[in-house]
Write an enzyme that holds these catalytic residues in place. Structure first.
Site, PDB file in Angstrom:
ATOM      1  N   ARG A   1       9.973  11.956   3.446  1.00 56.71           N
ATOM      2  CA  ARG A   1      10.667  11.040   4.364  1.00 56.71           C
ATOM      3  C   ARG A   1      11.120   9.751   3.684  1.00 56.71           C
ATOM      4  O   ARG A   1      11.679   8.868   4.309  1.00 56.71           O
ATOM      5  CB  ARG A   1       9.735  10.721   5.549  1.00 56.71           C
ATOM      6  CG  ARG A   1       9.632  11.888   6.487  1.00 56.71           C
ATOM      7  CD  ARG A   1       8.402  11.879   7.354  1.00 56.71           C
ATOM      8  NE  ARG A   1       8.394  13.056   8.224  1.00 56.71           N
ATOM      9  CZ  ARG A   1       8.125  14.300   7.812  1.00 56.71           C
ATOM     10  NH1 ARG A   1       7.807  14.526   6.552  1.00 56.71           N
ATOM     11  NH2 ARG A   1       8.177  15.312   8.647  1.00 56.71           N
TER      12      ARG A   1
ATOM     13  N   HIS B   1     -10.091   5.894   9.349  1.00 57.28           N
ATOM     14  CA  HIS B   1      -9.392   4.657   8.998  1.00 57.28           C
ATOM     15  C   HIS B   1      -7.883   4.770   9.285  1.00 57.28           C
ATOM     16  O   HIS B   1      -7.242   3.824   9.757  1.00 57.28           O
ATOM     17  CB  HIS B   1      -9.626   4.367   7.512  1.00 57.28           C
ATOM     18  CG  HIS B   1      -9.205   3.013   7.091  1.00 57.28           C
ATOM     19  ND1 HIS B   1      -9.818   1.857   7.525  1.00 57.28           N
ATOM     20  CD2 HIS B   1      -8.226   2.602   6.258  1.00 57.28           C
ATOM     21  CE1 HIS B   1      -9.234   0.809   6.993  1.00 57.28           C
ATOM     22  NE2 HIS B   1      -8.262   1.236   6.213  1.00 57.28           N
TER      23      HIS B   1
ATOM     24  N   PHE C   1      -1.331  -2.768   7.996  1.00 55.88           N
ATOM     25  CA  PHE C   1      -2.086  -3.529   8.996  1.00 55.88           C
ATOM     26  C   PHE C   1      -1.597  -4.980   9.064  1.00 55.88           C
ATOM     27  O   PHE C   1      -1.672  -5.614  10.113  1.00 55.88           O
ATOM     28  CB  PHE C   1      -3.576  -3.477   8.637  1.00 55.88           C
ATOM     29  CG  PHE C   1      -4.471  -3.992   9.713  1.00 55.88           C
ATOM     30  CD1 PHE C   1      -4.815  -3.178  10.788  1.00 55.88           C
ATOM     31  CD2 PHE C   1      -4.978  -5.289   9.670  1.00 55.88           C
ATOM     32  CE1 PHE C   1      -5.650  -3.652  11.793  1.00 55.88           C
ATOM     33  CE2 PHE C   1      -5.808  -5.761  10.670  1.00 55.88           C
ATOM     34  CZ  PHE C   1      -6.146  -4.942  11.739  1.00 55.88           C
TER      35      PHE C   1
ATOM     36  N   PHE D   1       0.859  -1.186   0.000  1.00 51.69           N
ATOM     37  CA  PHE D   1       0.000   0.000   0.000  1.00 51.69           C
ATOM     38  C   PHE D   1       0.900   1.243   0.000  1.00 51.69           C
ATOM     39  O   PHE D   1       1.863   1.321   0.745  1.00 51.69           O
ATOM     40  CB  PHE D   1      -0.875  -0.009   1.257  1.00 51.69           C
ATOM     41  CG  PHE D   1      -2.150   0.771   1.115  1.00 51.69           C
ATOM     42  CD1 PHE D   1      -3.366   0.116   0.934  1.00 51.69           C
ATOM     43  CD2 PHE D   1      -2.150   2.157   1.158  1.00 51.69           C
ATOM     44  CE1 PHE D   1      -4.554   0.833   0.813  1.00 51.69           C
ATOM     45  CE2 PHE D   1      -3.324   2.870   1.035  1.00 51.69           C
ATOM     46  CZ  PHE D   1      -4.536   2.224   0.856  1.00 51.69           C
TER      47      PHE D   1
ATOM     48  N   VAL E   1       1.497   4.960   6.117  1.00 45.17           N
ATOM     49  CA  VAL E   1       0.073   5.201   6.347  1.00 45.17           C
ATOM     50  C   VAL E   1      -0.159   6.700   6.156  1.00 45.17           C
ATOM     51  O   VAL E   1       0.500   7.523   6.797  1.00 45.17           O
ATOM     52  CB  VAL E   1      -0.351   4.752   7.764  1.00 45.17           C
ATOM     53  CG1 VAL E   1      -1.870   4.719   7.857  1.00 45.17           C
ATOM     54  CG2 VAL E   1       0.225   3.389   8.095  1.00 45.17           C
TER      55      VAL E   1
ATOM     56  N   ASP F   1      -9.857  10.671   4.440  1.00 44.68           N
ATOM     57  CA  ASP F   1     -10.971  11.505   4.913  1.00 44.68           C
ATOM     58  C   ASP F   1     -11.598  10.970   6.193  1.00 44.68           C
ATOM     59  O   ASP F   1     -12.310  11.694   6.890  1.00 44.68           O
ATOM     60  CB  ASP F   1     -12.057  11.563   3.826  1.00 44.68           C
ATOM     61  CG  ASP F   1     -11.522  12.206   2.554  1.00 44.68           C
ATOM     62  OD1 ASP F   1     -10.636  13.085   2.677  1.00 44.68           O
ATOM     63  OD2 ASP F   1     -11.960  11.815   1.450  1.00 44.68           O
ATOM     64  N   THR F   2     -11.392   9.713   6.457  1.00 48.99           N
ATOM     65  CA  THR F   2     -12.095   9.087   7.589  1.00 48.99           C
ATOM     66  C   THR F   2     -11.121   8.751   8.719  1.00 48.99           C
ATOM     67  O   THR F   2      -9.930   9.091   8.649  1.00 48.99           O
ATOM     68  CB  THR F   2     -12.775   7.783   7.126  1.00 48.99           C
ATOM     69  OG1 THR F   2     -11.737   6.819   6.878  1.00 48.99           O
ATOM     70  CG2 THR F   2     -13.581   7.991   5.848  1.00 48.99           C
TER      71      THR F   2
HETATM   72  N1  LIG Z   1      -4.746   3.229   4.092  1.00 51.36           N
HETATM   73  C1  LIG Z   1      -3.587   2.571   4.238  1.00 51.36           C
HETATM   74  C2  LIG Z   1      -3.548   1.183   4.361  1.00 51.36           C
HETATM   75  N2  LIG Z   1      -4.677   0.488   4.350  1.00 51.36           N
HETATM   76  C3  LIG Z   1      -4.752  -0.897   4.139  1.00 51.36           C
HETATM   77  C4  LIG Z   1      -4.543  -1.695   5.413  1.00 51.36           C
HETATM   78  O1  LIG Z   1      -3.202  -1.669   5.806  1.00 51.36           O
HETATM   79  C5  LIG Z   1      -4.913  -3.146   5.198  1.00 51.36           C
HETATM   80  O2  LIG Z   1      -4.158  -3.689   4.168  1.00 51.36           O
HETATM   81  C6  LIG Z   1      -6.387  -3.362   4.881  1.00 51.36           C
HETATM   82  O3  LIG Z   1      -7.182  -2.734   5.840  1.00 51.36           O
HETATM   83  C7  LIG Z   1      -6.718  -4.865   4.862  1.00 51.36           C
HETATM   84  O4  LIG Z   1      -6.461  -5.469   6.123  1.00 51.36           O
HETATM   85  N3  LIG Z   1      -2.377   0.560   4.475  1.00 51.36           N
HETATM   86  C8  LIG Z   1      -1.198   1.281   4.494  1.00 51.36           C
HETATM   87  O5  LIG Z   1      -0.120   0.681   4.600  1.00 51.36           O
HETATM   88  N4  LIG Z   1      -1.230   2.624   4.372  1.00 51.36           N
HETATM   89  C9  LIG Z   1      -2.395   3.292   4.263  1.00 51.36           C
HETATM   90  O6  LIG Z   1      -2.367   4.558   4.162  1.00 51.36           O
HETATM   91  C1  LIG Z   2      -5.240   5.174   6.041  1.00 51.48           C
HETATM   92  C2  LIG Z   2      -6.095   4.721   4.941  1.00 51.48           C
HETATM   93  O1  LIG Z   2      -6.528   3.602   4.867  1.00 51.48           O
HETATM   94  C3  LIG Z   2      -6.598   5.736   4.000  1.00 51.48           C
HETATM   95  O2  LIG Z   2      -6.309   5.357   2.676  1.00 51.48           O
HETATM   96  C4  LIG Z   2      -8.082   5.809   4.220  1.00 51.48           C
HETATM   97  O3  LIG Z   2      -8.620   6.828   3.481  1.00 51.48           O
HETATM   98  P1  LIG Z   2     -10.109   7.276   3.841  1.00 51.48           P
HETATM   99  O4  LIG Z   2     -10.101   7.666   5.278  1.00 51.48           O
HETATM  100  O5  LIG Z   2     -10.350   8.453   2.927  1.00 51.48           O
HETATM  101  O6  LIG Z   2     -11.007   6.100   3.555  1.00 51.48           O
END
Ligand SMILES: Nc1c(NC[C@H](O)[C@H](O)[C@H](O)CO)[nH]c(=O)[nH]c1=O
Ligand SMILES: CC(=O)[C@@H](O)COP(=O)(O)O
Length: 258
Positions: A229, A190, A159, A124, A183, A187-188
């Protein structure tokens, strides 16, 4: 030392210091370096933390980590050029020193050859994680880690890193596990879930396996912060994390073995 008090000796020592500062610039942490000549020690202080010690006309100097006075390397000065020589065969307990009351244990950055590392890297935001991985691999190479002693394991996102790091740690094959991810806030909420659980996943992988698991996961407000970074204006955090992995591998190997 009579000769070294002259302006030219002083210049030479300053140049040596500069050579070493630049050769070690990617490892700012933990290495406040000193040069210690074997006999008749005098010293020049270059900064609050860095001192060069020098002695008579002999052209070989010993390079010490000033923090703990650990022997790091030999420097030979010939024809106005300084040459870094490899340290001699490892001495037992060379990375600790004894005072009356306190024994201080540290890991080395200088003897990484022979250590085995796994890198768990999230796909990701690969535009960020790939340069972080490259930074880590460059640093391992610079510190003499052999390519065949590094395994890279790709996972979908940050994750997933913790579980895989734990599995690799428990395999007993590696001295340290380096975890890389990026990461980036959306918007949320998450972001918070992924970032926090990536951190606690890596932490518990280390705690449960007993193998150092290093947190090289960026947690950024936006993509600019992340790219800065990953080899941009703010350096390469993958490269810094690789140094941490080497230091932790060394600390465990030399001092914290079961
Ligand atoms: N949004 C980001 C993610 N999201 C995906 C999660 O890590 C994971 O793969 C999914 O939820 C399935 O379990 N991962 C990142 O490394 N960076 C992000 O910004
Ligand atoms: C950290 C993430 O998973 C990110 O891509 C989520 O984006 P959103 O909060 O707009 O669904």
């Amino acid at each position: 030392m009579a000769a070294a008090s002259s302006a030219s000796s002083s210049l030479l020592l300053h140049r040596l210091h500069d050579d070493y500062s630049s050769s070690l610039s990617s490892s700012k942490r933990g290495l406040n370096l000193s040069l210690l000549h074997s006999r008749k020690i005098s010293s020049i202080r270059f900064s609050p933390n860095c001192k060069i010690y020098y002695g008579s006309s002999n052209s070989s100097f010993l390079l010490f980590n000033e923090y703990s006075y650990l022997f790091v390397s030999i420097i030979t000065v010939r024809f106005g050029k300084s040459v870094i020589c490899r340290p001699p065969a490892e001495k037992k307990k060379s990375s600790s020193f004894q005072t009356d009351a306190v024994r201080q244990l540290t890991g080395f950055l200088t003897k990484a050859e022979g250590f085995r590392f796994a890198i768990v890297v999230a796909r990701f935001n690969e535009i960020v994680t790939r340069p972080l991985l490259e930074g880590a691999l460059d640093t391992f190479k610079k510190y003499s880690v052999r390519e065949e002693d590094i395994d890279v394991v790709w996972v979908p996102g940050s994750f997933e890193i913790g579980l895989v790091a734990q599995k690799l740690g428990k395999s007993g094959k590696y001295h340290s596990i380096l975890c890389i991810g990026a990461v980036v806030r959306g918007d949320t909420t998450h972001y918070d879930a992924v970032a926090n659980n990536a951190a606690s996943g890596v932490l518990s992988a280390g705690l449960s396996s007993g193998v150092p698991c290093v947190f090289g996961v960026l947690t950024c407000e936006d993509m600019d912060q992340a790219l800065n970074r990953a080899g941009g204006k703010a350096g390469n955090k993958g490269s810094e994390a690789a140094l941490t992995a080497i230091e932790m591998a060394s600390l465990f190997e030399h001092h914290l073995k079961d």
